[in-house]
Design a protein around this motif. Structure first.
Motif, short mmCIF file in Angstrom:
data_model
loop_
_atom_site.label_atom_id
_atom_site.label_comp_id
_atom_site.label_asym_id
_atom_site.label_seq_id
_atom_site.Cartn_x
_atom_site.Cartn_y
_atom_site.Cartn_z
N GLY A 31 0.76 -1.19 0.02
CA GLY A 31 -0.09 -0.29 -0.08
C GLY A 31 1.12 1.22 -0.42
O GLY A 31 0.42 2.41 -0.76
N THR A 32 1.56 1.05 0.99
CA THR A 32 3.05 2.29 0.72
C THR A 32 3.40 3.27 -0.39
O THR A 32 3.38 3.87 -1.09
CB THR A 32 3.56 2.25 2.02
OG1 THR A 32 2.49 1.99 3.07
CG2 THR A 32 4.81 3.55 2.25
N PHE A 33 3.69 1.60 -0.84
CA PHE A 33 4.25 1.13 -2.61
C PHE A 33 3.71 2.60 -3.27
O PHE A 33 4.02 3.20 -4.11
CB PHE A 33 4.70 0.68 -2.66
CG PHE A 33 5.53 0.24 -4.25
CD1 PHE A 33 6.65 0.09 -4.58
CD2 PHE A 33 4.76 0.25 -4.85
CE1 PHE A 33 7.17 0.25 -5.80
CE2 PHE A 33 5.36 -0.49 -7.24
CZ PHE A 33 6.56 -0.38 -6.68
N LEU A 73 7.83 5.53 3.98
CA LEU A 73 8.78 4.58 3.69
C LEU A 73 9.56 4.29 3.93
O LEU A 73 10.13 3.03 4.28
CB LEU A 73 9.51 5.43 1.92
CG LEU A 73 10.36 5.40 1.67
CD1 LEU A 73 10.03 4.12 0.81
CD2 LEU A 73 10.52 5.90 0.26
N ALA A 74 10.37 5.27 5.49
CA ALA A 74 11.29 4.92 6.22
C ALA A 74 11.21 4.68 6.82
O ALA A 74 12.13 3.15 7.17
CB ALA A 74 12.25 6.39 6.43
N VAL A 75 9.98 3.86 7.80
CA VAL A 75 9.52 3.41 9.08
C VAL A 75 9.07 1.94 8.27
O VAL A 75 10.26 0.89 8.30
CB VAL A 75 8.36 3.70 9.44
CG1 VAL A 75 7.84 2.44 10.21
CG2 VAL A 75 8.00 5.08 10.35
N LYS A 76 8.98 1.82 7.14
CA LYS A 76 9.00 0.19 6.17
C LYS A 76 10.59 -0.42 5.96
O LYS A 76 10.46 -1.35 6.00
CB LYS A 76 7.77 0.48 5.40
CG LYS A 76 6.35 0.85 5.36
CD LYS A 76 5.89 -0.26 6.25
CE LYS A 76 4.27 0.61 6.81
NZ LYS A 76 3.99 -1.04 7.27
N SER A 77 10.56 0.48 4.86
CA SER A 77 12.47 0.88 4.65
C SER A 77 13.12 -0.13 6.00
O SER A 77 14.40 -1.04 5.96
CB SER A 77 13.17 1.50 4.52
OG SER A 77 12.46 1.78 2.98
N VAL A 78 12.75 0.70 7.64
CA VAL A 78 13.93 0.14 8.04
C VAL A 78 13.23 -1.18 8.64
O VAL A 78 13.78 -2.51 9.58
CB VAL A 78 13.64 1.04 9.48
CG1 VAL A 78 13.88 0.25 10.63
CG2 VAL A 78 14.76 2.29 9.25
N THR A 87 16.73 -2.32 -1.13
CA THR A 87 15.85 -2.54 -2.30
C THR A 87 14.60 -1.68 -2.52
O THR A 87 14.27 -1.39 -3.22
CB THR A 87 15.99 -3.91 -2.23
OG1 THR A 87 17.41 -4.58 -1.92
CG2 THR A 87 15.33 -4.47 -3.64
N TYR A 88 14.26 -1.73 -1.18
CA TYR A 88 12.61 -0.82 -1.27
C TYR A 88 12.55 0.39 -1.45
O TYR A 88 11.59 0.50 -1.79
CB TYR A 88 12.01 -1.46 -0.24
CG TYR A 88 10.44 -1.06 0.09
CD1 TYR A 88 9.83 -0.89 -0.24
CD2 TYR A 88 10.40 -0.12 1.47
CE1 TYR A 88 7.73 -0.57 0.16
CE2 TYR A 88 8.90 0.76 1.15
CZ TYR A 88 7.46 0.45 -0.07
OH TYR A 88 7.20 0.79 0.72
#
Length: 107
Positions: A31-33, A73-78, A87-88
């Motif tokens: 969803g974030t993507f 995006l930052a939170v999900k990447s971590v 990669t994300y």
């Protein structure tokens, strides 16, 4: 007037972003993507349409600004870990740039 238009656009964009994240994010933050890619496309489209100042405030700054989300995006990447998160993040940035270019070209 401009601040009111930004707030009005954000009042639509932010709930849509929340719903997309709530229903589509799982083990992978789909969803974030998707909101970041769709919002980038729309912002490119609006930029290519040469909107007036009020239209740009409502649709570009307000709606797209609230619809897209760098913080998530930052939170999900971590949360994905070093390799998958990197990669994300890089994949999202490249896809968002391509979507913005496509939107601009479509206008």
């Amino acid at each position: 007037m401009t601040a009111l238009l930004v707030a009005l656009g954000a009042g639509v964009g932010a709930p849509l972003r929340f719903l997309a994240g709530h229903y589509l994010d799982g083990r992978y933050p789909l969803g974030t993507f998707l909101v970041n890619i769709a919002g980038s496309f729309l912002l490119g489209l609006f930029s290519g349409m040469s909107l007036s100042g009020h239209e740009a405030a409502l649709l570009g700054t307000g709606f797209c600004g609230a619809f897209t989300t760098y913080s998530a995006l930052a939170v999900k990447s971590v949360e994905l870990g070093r390799l998958a998160g990197t990669t994300y993040a890089v994949g999202t940035a490249l896809a968002a740039l391509a979507a913005a270019c496509a939107g601009y070209a479509a206008a």
